[in-house]
Design a protein around this motif. Sequence first.
Motif: not given
Lengths: 298, 131
Positions: A1-19
């Motif tokens: 069983m994984n001890s983390h249900a969610v793992e985000l690692h260095n997740v990035g997303k670029d929009y025109k007016y938001f990053r």
Amino acid sequence: MNSHAVELHNVGKDYKYFRLNDISLNLPTGSITGFIGVNGAGKSTTIRILLGLVHQDRGSVQVLGQSMPDQQVLAKREIGYVSEDMRLYPKANLAWHMQFIQAIYPNWDQAYAEQLLKRFDLRAEQKIKGLSHGQRVKATLLLALAHRPKLLVLDEPTTGLDPVARQEVLAALMEVLADEQRTILFSSHNTLDVEQISDHVAFIDQGSIIESTSKEDLLDLWRRLRVRITPGQSVSELPHIVQQQGNGQLQSFITNRYSPALHQTYEQAGLEIQAIEYLTLEEIFVASIQARREGKTL
Amino acid sequence: MSIHSDLIISRTDGRPMYLQIIEQIKQRIALGDWPAGSEIPSIRQLAIDLRISVITVKRAYFELEHEGIIVIQHGKGSFVATNTQLSRQVWEDELNSYLEQVARLAALLGLSNEQLIQRLHAAASHKQELL
């Protein structure tokens, strides 16, 4: 069983007016995490990425052991999602929606659904267009809960609810956690709800995670100290001071690293500490955002 | 026998929730509502009943266990410790913590020890009249 249900690692997303600035965030299995940020801070973007609704430009996303967005079909069977902008069909009734969701999710629990109907004081035969805002929120929550998801993601679940409906919703969320394998992430700008039910707290501001920790640690480390100082002395060079008020002999300041050792350090610096107070989560949130925007590193 | 939790968490009480839980559990044990050796709500169950986070209740229980007031048996549940001296000790500790507060406030007001003792006498005889 994984001890983390969610793992985000260095997740990035670029929009025109938001990053979204390469954020990392782990949700322990069986925990409830409050995700706090002002409007436009990046809460919903983060949530949509971890649901596979929006694809990240960079970084890795693991949800219930599945890599997102590639394996989102597998992951989504075990995810329940409720958001403000979720639309039900106005002309259909709740029973129709329940059958619809039941057809998609094999884990649908009809007995639990009926129990929630009673608890939320909803009628299955009532058409959606006749429901109040609170009833709609409770209806979408019922649909999400009754397929027994392993991960429940709620975007602003209590926004716009009356006090009674809010307590009903919070109580239903707490019961989900009776099963230790279930995990909840909920975003809110109502820090009172987050303070009450969450184990973990994550603050997001301007696309960056600025705090992600156990709620108890956070409430324990942040204190307001009321002190008396000798005239002419300044507290600004003392360590771990986030915010300071007053300029006479009586001053108060907020520290984010309170400990008996730090207490001693302050006393040795000549401060007469008259009172030590706890802060509410809201005060902590506001102070951290302000400090960060003033360019302080916490 | 399992005990139904009837603790109340106040939102206007400035103290952290775990401290409120600790105090209320201590009171119930001291008064005998929760007898020595009896099973108390599990961490998760109490969290659900009070609609507060699991980690908050866990923290309260760990501190109570550390003080020897309850015993947490993993997988079995939590129990009131079978220590008969406990209830008196709980009140002694509570009295001491209040006395420290009193001493602090007296210093703040600049009271002499004699004045403080007089005030304490007055409070005690006021309490007698009420009984």
